[in-house]
Design a protein around this motif. Structure first.
Motif, PDB file in Angstrom:
ATOM      1  N   GLU A 138      13.827   8.334  21.236  1.00 39.42           N
ATOM      2  CA  GLU A 138      14.529   8.725  22.453  1.00 39.42           C
ATOM      3  C   GLU A 138      13.643   8.667  23.696  1.00 39.42           C
ATOM      4  O   GLU A 138      14.136   8.418  24.797  1.00 39.42           O
ATOM      5  N   ARG A 139      12.341   8.912  23.530  1.00 40.88           N
ATOM      6  CA  ARG A 139      11.463   8.951  24.698  1.00 40.88           C
ATOM      7  C   ARG A 139      10.415   7.849  24.708  1.00 40.88           C
ATOM      8  O   ARG A 139       9.699   7.687  25.678  1.00 40.88           O
ATOM      9  N   GLY A 140      10.300   7.114  23.615  1.00 48.81           N
ATOM     10  CA  GLY A 140       9.276   6.073  23.559  1.00 48.81           C
ATOM     11  C   GLY A 140       7.883   6.646  23.401  1.00 48.81           C
ATOM     12  O   GLY A 140       6.894   5.969  23.659  1.00 48.81           O
ATOM     13  N   GLU A 141       7.771   7.910  22.990  1.00 48.01           N
ATOM     14  CA  GLU A 141       6.455   8.511  22.830  1.00 48.01           C
ATOM     15  C   GLU A 141       5.775   8.013  21.553  1.00 48.01           C
ATOM     16  O   GLU A 141       6.427   7.556  20.614  1.00 48.01           O
ATOM     17  N   ARG A 142       4.468   8.123  21.543  1.00 51.30           N
ATOM     18  CA  ARG A 142       3.684   7.806  20.340  1.00 51.30           C
ATOM     19  C   ARG A 142       3.175   9.132  19.784  1.00 51.30           C
ATOM     20  O   ARG A 142       2.518   9.898  20.479  1.00 51.30           O
ATOM     21  N   VAL A 143       3.530   9.433  18.531  1.00 53.99           N
ATOM     22  CA  VAL A 143       3.238  10.730  17.935  1.00 53.99           C
ATOM     23  C   VAL A 143       2.189  10.549  16.845  1.00 53.99           C
ATOM     24  O   VAL A 143       2.343   9.710  15.955  1.00 53.99           O
ATOM     25  N   THR A 144       1.111  11.339  16.951  1.00 57.09           N
ATOM     26  CA  THR A 144       0.059  11.322  15.936  1.00 57.09           C
ATOM     27  C   THR A 144       0.022  12.686  15.258  1.00 57.09           C
ATOM     28  O   THR A 144      -0.043  13.716  15.927  1.00 57.09           O
ATOM     29  N   VAL A 145       0.108  12.691  13.945  1.00 54.33           N
ATOM     30  CA  VAL A 145       0.092  13.929  13.164  1.00 54.33           C
ATOM     31  C   VAL A 145      -1.097  13.857  12.214  1.00 54.33           C
ATOM     32  O   VAL A 145      -1.207  12.939  11.413  1.00 54.33           O
ATOM     33  N   GLU A 146      -2.006  14.826  12.338  1.00 55.43           N
ATOM     34  CA  GLU A 146      -3.227  14.801  11.546  1.00 55.43           C
ATOM     35  C   GLU A 146      -3.230  15.933  10.532  1.00 55.43           C
ATOM     36  O   GLU A 146      -2.892  17.081  10.850  1.00 55.43           O
ATOM     37  N   LYS A 147      -3.602  15.599   9.321  1.00 57.45           N
ATOM     38  CA  LYS A 147      -3.765  16.567   8.238  1.00 57.45           C
ATOM     39  C   LYS A 147      -2.601  17.549   8.204  1.00 57.45           C
ATOM     40  O   LYS A 147      -2.778  18.755   8.346  1.00 57.45           O
ATOM     41  N   THR A 148      -1.410  17.037   8.034  1.00 59.17           N
ATOM     42  CA  THR A 148      -0.208  17.862   7.997  1.00 59.17           C
ATOM     43  C   THR A 148       0.327  17.924   6.573  1.00 59.17           C
ATOM     44  O   THR A 148       0.406  16.909   5.873  1.00 59.17           O
ATOM     45  N   GLN A 149       0.677  19.135   6.153  1.00 51.09           N
ATOM     46  CA  GLN A 149       1.216  19.314   4.809  1.00 51.09           C
ATOM     47  C   GLN A 149       2.694  18.959   4.809  1.00 51.09           C
ATOM     48  O   GLN A 149       3.472  19.497   5.587  1.00 51.09           O
ATOM     49  N   ILE A 150       3.053  18.035   3.939  1.00 51.94           N
ATOM     50  CA  ILE A 150       4.456  17.644   3.785  1.00 51.94           C
ATOM     51  C   ILE A 150       4.764  17.636   2.279  1.00 51.94           C
ATOM     52  O   ILE A 150       4.085  16.971   1.501  1.00 51.94           O
ATOM     53  N   THR A 151       5.762  18.397   1.908  1.00 53.81           N
ATOM     54  CA  THR A 151       6.146  18.458   0.498  1.00 53.81           C
ATOM     55  C   THR A 151       6.893  17.187   0.115  1.00 53.81           C
ATOM     56  O   THR A 151       7.839  16.791   0.790  1.00 53.81           O
ATOM     57  N   VAL A 152       6.447  16.527  -0.942  1.00 53.93           N
ATOM     58  CA  VAL A 152       7.102  15.310  -1.422  1.00 53.93           C
ATOM     59  C   VAL A 152       7.477  15.500  -2.891  1.00 53.93           C
ATOM     60  O   VAL A 152       6.975  16.396  -3.567  1.00 53.93           O
ATOM     61  N   THR A 153       8.386  14.665  -3.357  1.00 59.51           N
ATOM     62  CA  THR A 153       8.832  14.747  -4.757  1.00 59.51           C
ATOM     63  C   THR A 153       8.656  13.390  -5.423  1.00 59.51           C
ATOM     64  O   THR A 153       9.600  12.789  -5.903  1.00 59.51           O
ATOM     65  N   ARG A 154       7.417  12.905  -5.406  1.00 62.94           N
ATOM     66  CA  ARG A 154       7.148  11.578  -5.943  1.00 62.94           C
ATOM     67  C   ARG A 154       7.206  11.536  -7.461  1.00 62.94           C
ATOM     68  O   ARG A 154       7.458  10.481  -8.047  1.00 62.94           O
ATOM     69  N   TYR A 155       6.952  12.655  -8.114  1.00 65.93           N
ATOM     70  CA  TYR A 155       6.823  12.638  -9.574  1.00 65.93           C
ATOM     71  C   TYR A 155       7.759  13.642 -10.239  1.00 65.93           C
ATOM     72  O   TYR A 155       7.465  14.215 -11.278  1.00 65.93           O
ATOM     73  N   GLY A 156       8.895  13.883  -9.602  1.00 61.54           N
ATOM     74  CA  GLY A 156       9.906  14.716 -10.237  1.00 61.54           C
ATOM     75  C   GLY A 156       9.788  16.189  -9.938  1.00 61.54           C
ATOM     76  O   GLY A 156      10.577  16.986 -10.446  1.00 61.54           O
ATOM     77  N   PHE A 157       8.813  16.619  -9.129  1.00 58.51           N
ATOM     78  CA  PHE A 157       8.735  18.013  -8.729  1.00 58.51           C
ATOM     79  C   PHE A 157       8.186  18.073  -7.311  1.00 58.51           C
ATOM     80  O   PHE A 157       7.605  17.127  -6.809  1.00 58.51           O
ATOM     81  N   GLY A 171       0.810  -1.215   0.000  1.00 52.55           N
ATOM     82  CA  GLY A 171       0.000   0.000   0.000  1.00 52.55           C
ATOM     83  C   GLY A 171       0.838   1.257   0.000  1.00 52.55           C
ATOM     84  O   GLY A 171       0.416   2.299  -0.484  1.00 52.55           O
ATOM     85  N   TYR A 172       2.059   1.168   0.539  1.00 49.93           N
ATOM     86  CA  TYR A 172       2.908   2.346   0.667  1.00 49.93           C
ATOM     87  C   TYR A 172       3.592   2.702  -0.659  1.00 49.93           C
ATOM     88  O   TYR A 172       4.149   3.792  -0.804  1.00 49.93           O
ATOM     89  N   THR A 173       3.573   1.787  -1.614  1.00 55.42           N
ATOM     90  CA  THR A 173       4.266   2.056  -2.878  1.00 55.42           C
ATOM     91  C   THR A 173       3.654   3.244  -3.611  1.00 55.42           C
ATOM     92  O   THR A 173       4.353   3.931  -4.365  1.00 55.42           O
ATOM     93  N   SER A 174       2.348   3.518  -3.398  1.00 57.72           N
ATOM     94  CA  SER A 174       1.737   4.671  -4.051  1.00 57.72           C
ATOM     95  C   SER A 174       2.317   5.970  -3.522  1.00 57.72           C
ATOM     96  O   SER A 174       2.366   6.972  -4.238  1.00 57.72           O
ATOM     97  N   ILE A 175       2.720   5.971  -2.247  1.00 55.75           N
ATOM     98  CA  ILE A 175       3.354   7.158  -1.670  1.00 55.75           C
ATOM     99  C   ILE A 175       4.800   7.263  -2.159  1.00 55.75           C
ATOM    100  O   ILE A 175       5.313   8.348  -2.414  1.00 55.75           O
ATOM    101  N   MET A 176       5.464   6.113  -2.327  1.00 58.15           N
ATOM    102  CA  MET A 176       6.851   6.127  -2.796  1.00 58.15           C
ATOM    103  C   MET A 176       6.954   6.641  -4.234  1.00 58.15           C
ATOM    104  O   MET A 176       7.908   7.308  -4.590  1.00 58.15           O
ATOM    105  N   GLY A 177       5.955   6.333  -5.056  1.00 59.55           N
ATOM    106  CA  GLY A 177       6.001   6.762  -6.442  1.00 59.55           C
ATOM    107  C   GLY A 177       7.214   6.186  -7.164  1.00 59.55           C
ATOM    108  O   GLY A 177       7.546   4.999  -7.023  1.00 59.55           O
ATOM    109  N   PRO A 178       7.951   7.007  -7.916  1.00 61.18           N
ATOM    110  CA  PRO A 178       9.111   6.503  -8.676  1.00 61.18           C
ATOM    111  C   PRO A 178      10.244   6.003  -7.784  1.00 61.18           C
ATOM    112  O   PRO A 178      11.158   5.354  -8.266  1.00 61.18           O
TER     113      PRO A 178
END
Length: 864
Positions: free
Chosen positions: A107-126, A70-77
């Motif tokens: 480092e702390r063993g915490e569990r981190v939940t991030v909701e609706k966060t914008q992250i710039t990715v370069t899956r398709y060359g830009f 399922g993660y391959t769609s996020i990995m893209g190329p």
């Protein structure tokens, strides 16, 4: 050891990713060959391969990544090139953003939940604008240490874009009586520069028979030639009644700051303001395209809907002017409205989201597209011109009828978010839950009266269910946290029971004025007193977390409890040769509180200052009045606290990064207890420090009043120790030096020949010279754990005659089975009596193997 069958199963049942795992040369990665992977990592990989949703594991110091299909769609190329690669190499653009969250987990063993966060990715060359909801959870290796991170991911880019574009479409709903509809439209679109970096509207001037610029977003004002340079494309769209794409925007507009991103728009699309293929347009609108989004069908449909709204707005504005200027043009205005209606119907038919037009008080369905029919489970031709609640009787009693009636009566737009609708989609009476974001926008006739409603909806069922699943997992985590607090309470109370008689017995032995065993008593007493302090802190934190702290309040002078606290802390102050300056008035600083707990607060602060101040330091304790408060300050000239640690000094188990800390031990609970006890007294505590090397001040404020621990001793009987009749060679392997030496000394007393080792490599070296007949091995060793050491003993011909005994703090059936499988003939649970250890040694030395469940002791572990 991992069997080939388990590895084969992972590879063969893992589908495409399983095959990729088997084909990857892992020896070239930090994880090493697949056969050497820890059992825990194999289990985690097998788990994510079963998940239908995207998930990735980051393992080891370099965060080597393993993901599922399922993660391959996020990995893209990047797939499969970066399968098994470090995260920093695969995600150079997003790794600096994500790593601080990863550090909290590692480092702390915490569990981190991030909701609706914008992250710039370069899956398709830009650089692509993308939005994600994900969780980072710690993964532990076979030794129970945090070794990796599990990250299940839900990409919500589509949901975010849909909501953002719906807001724009709502903003473009025509306002009755607008003087300049084109200017209103571009102002509305300026709020969504992510999708529309810039826009420019051209309208047809009938009197001059030409297309004229009517309005543009302000970011185009710096380029005075922009309307002229884009006019040819607008003319083509206007004349041919179809879209025109402009690919040389940078060339036309130059280097301008006309978008929210560092890079400017590279292209634009021009749409006519009128019915496609009708031969009639009111003008054209130029939409700048985001350099960080694909211009796909959903993007195109959004711009077409926007153009339709602009066309409708400009049409209404023009019709209003025409009615005001000349009544005889009313018929022409009606025809224009009908053309506009046809245009909207055409656009709505092609729209990729449910759209409905309702007319009159009975909400008769005037238009409905296929997306809506699929959700309703009805055929389009059978529901047109029928009342909505006749077509969908299951909606009666739900919220929608009242909402529609209110929009029709007030003319006010209604926005619904994640509203539950129940549809009989299959026609069998079974209601299916669907969650919708929707807009009810009033539709007005040529007279300006509200006579219908435009419904635009977005199906967000998957997003809602994903969030509900996250809420469920969060609730389970909270339950686990409460169970942890209850376990700490039980553990603290259970540990207290054996500590009292142990300490009393040591004191009684000391009274005998006999040097025999003095060193052993010193070691035991040091360890027991340290354990008592830890148990006291555990008990206090447990009581506080469960709300079990009860205060015995009375009128107390601050000077009295300060004196008690100084007496309690004096051994540590004297040991470190600190100078203590006391400036607390004898009276006038009365508070209402628990005398013992107040002394505990001050004692904890003094002890903390003493620990973190180098020898021969200076510690000052001062008290004063400040209005209705009593202020106590404990100040030292010690190592200070860094700005990054200062906000967390009162957190549980927080100990910072000071090099001196671990020499004094502790669980990092002292200041947490101080904060809780001060809060229970209605006060507050604050830490101040200019930074590393600048010392620390702890300031306690308590409301000003208006108007030790004793352990009952038990007599214990020291068992006799008859000498053994064998000179068996016994190797003791334990990373606790005191515990190992005590066992060596005890066995030597009984006639055994014993030697200590404190980790796996040193045990192998000692055994090479010593040739032990029996090895007693702690399973939780550093460097090389007890299981690996047993494997080394079993495969080396020199040590195959050495019998193995496991010594551990883990006593569950699964732990015993695992040690037996590793070749241990006995499984002893700490702490173990010398008699039990001797019995186990003699048993294996005589080669009389017994069950791994033999020779266990059930009281708590005090040796690790």
């Amino acid at each position: 050891m991992k069997t080939n069958s388990s590895l084969d199963a992972l590879v063969s049942r893992g589908g495409e990713i399983g095959a990729l795992i088997g084909a990857t040369d892992w020896s070239k990665t930090p994880l090493g060959p697949l056969e050497s992977w820890p059992r825990s990592l194999l289990n985690y990989v097998a788990m994510i391969l079963e998940l239908p949703s995207p998930a990735i594991i980051f393992w080891g110091p370099g965060q080597t990544q393993i993901y599922n299909e399922g993660y391959t769609s996020i990995m893209g190329p990047r797939h499969p090139r970066y399968f098994g690669a470090p995260a920093s190499e695969c995600w150079p653009d997003t790794y600096p953003i994500i790593y601080p969250w990863m550090a909290k987990v590692l480092e702390r063993g915490e569990r981190v939940t991030v909701e609706k966060t914008q992250i710039t990715v370069t899956r398709y060359g830009f650089s692509e604008e993308a939005w994600f909801t994900f969780t980072l959870s710690p993964l532990r290796n076979d030794a129970g240490e945090i070794a990796g991170i599990l990250q299940p991911v839900v990409e919500v880019t589509g949901s975010v874009l849909s909501e953002r574009r719906a807001d724009t479409l709502r903003a473009l709903v025509p306002v009755p009586g607008s003087v300049d509809a084109a200017a209103d439209a571009v102002n509305s679109m300026s709020a969504n520069r992510n999708d529309i970096p810039f826009s420019l509207v051209y309208l047809w001037d009938e009197s001059r028979k030409t297309l004229e610029p009517a309005a543009q977003t302000r970011n185009l004002d710096a380029c005075e030639t922009a309307p002229a340079r884009l006019l040819p494309a607008a003319r083509r769209a206007f004349e041919f009644h179809g879209p025109v794409e402009v690919d040389n925007v940078e060339e036309l507009l130059g280097d301008m700051d006309i978008g929210p991103w560092p890079e400017p728009p590279r292209s634009a699309v021009v749409l006519p303001l009128g019915q496609p293929h009708s031969g009639y347009s009111r003008g054209a609108v130029v939409f700048g395209l985001s350099p960080r989004l694909h211009f796909d069908d959903r993007y195109r449909s959004f711009l077409e809907l926007s153009a339709g709204q602009i066309a409708r707005a400009t049409a209404q504005a023009q019709n209003a002017r025409e009615r005001a200027e000349l009544l005889e043009r009313e018929q022409a205005a009606r025809k224009e409205a009908e053309l506009q209606k046809q245009h909207l119907v055409s656009l709505f038919t092609q729209a990729p989201t449910p759209i409905v037009v309702l007319r009159g008080p009975d909400h008769v369905i005037e238009f409905v597209n296929q997306h809506t029919c699929r959700i309703w489970g009805r055929e389009q031709e059978k529901i047109i011109d029928r009342p909505l609640f006749e077509v969908l009787p299951e909606l009666r009693g739900q919220v929608f009828e009242d909402l529609l009636n209110n929009v029709l009566e007030t003319g006010e737009t209604h926005i619904g978010r994640e509203t539950l609708a129940k549809f009989d989609s299959h026609g069998d009476g079974t209601l299916e839950d669907v969650y919708l974001n929707f807009v009810y926008a009033p539709l007005r006739n040529v007279g300006g009266e509200v006579d219908g409603i435009l419904v635009i909806a977005f199906n967000v069922t998957e997003e809602v269910r994903a969030r509900e699943e996250m809420d469920r997992l969060r609730a389970e985590a909270e339950i686990a946290s409460r169970a942890k607090d209850e376990f700490l309470a039980m553990l603290g109370h259970e540990l207290r029971n054996p500590l009292a008689p142990i300490l009393t017995a040591l004191q009684l032995l000391a009274l005998k004025a006999d040097d025999v065993g003095a060193r052993e008593r010193s070691i035991i007493e040091r360890q027991v007193r340290h354990l008592i302090a830890l148990v006291d802190d555990l008990l206090d934190v447990s009581r506080i977390s469960r709300g079990k702290i009860e205060l015995d309040n009375e009128l107390v002078e601050l000077a009295e409890v300060t004196a008690t606290a100084i007496e309690t802390s004096s051994p540590l102050l004297e040991e470190r040769q600190h100078a203590l300056v006391v400036d607390v008035p004898k009276d006038g600083l009365a508070v209402c509180g628990d005398r013992r707990r107040l002394a505990q607060i001050i004692s904890n602060l003094l002890s903390n200052a003493a620990k973190f101040t180098p020898s021969q330091g200076r510690i000052t304790i001062a008290g004063r009045r400040d209005g209705d408060a009593v202020v106590l300050t404990v100040e030292d000239n010690g190592v200070g606290i860094g700005a990054d640690i200062l906000p967390h000094v009162f957190d549980r188990f927080s100990q910072g990064q000071q090099p001196i800390e671990r020499s004094h031990g502790g669980l990092g609970l002292g200041l947490s207890i101080v904060k809780s006890l001060v809060g229970a007294h209605g006060g507050s505590v604050e830490a101040r420090s200019p930074g590393k090397g600048g010392g620390t001040s702890m300031i306690v404020r308590l409301p000003r009043a208006q108007g030790d621990f004793a352990t009952a001793a038990e007599q214990t009987r020291a068992p006799g120790h008859p000498a053994a009749d064998k000179r068996l060679r016994v190797l003791i392997v334990d990373d606790n030096a005191d515990a190992a030496q005590l066992l060596v000394d005890a066995l030597t007393t009984f006639g055994y020949e014993a030697r200590p080792a404190h980790d796996g490599p040193s045990a192998l070296r000692v055994a090479g010279d010593f040739h032990p007949e029996v090895a007693v091995v702690d399973l939780g060793l550093p460097v090389m754990d007890g299981f690996e050491l047993a494997r080394r003993f079993n495969i080396d011909p020199v040590f195959r005659r050495t019998r193995l005994i496991a010594l551990t703090g883990y006593g569950q059936e699964a732990d015993r089975a695992r040690s037996a499988a590793a070749g241990f003939e006995r499984h002893l649970v700490k702490p173990v009596t010398v008699e039990s250890l001797r019995s186990a040694i003699d048993g294996v030395a005589g080669y009389a193997p017994k069950s791994a469940a033999d020779a266990t002791v059930s009281y708590p572990d005090v040796s690790e």
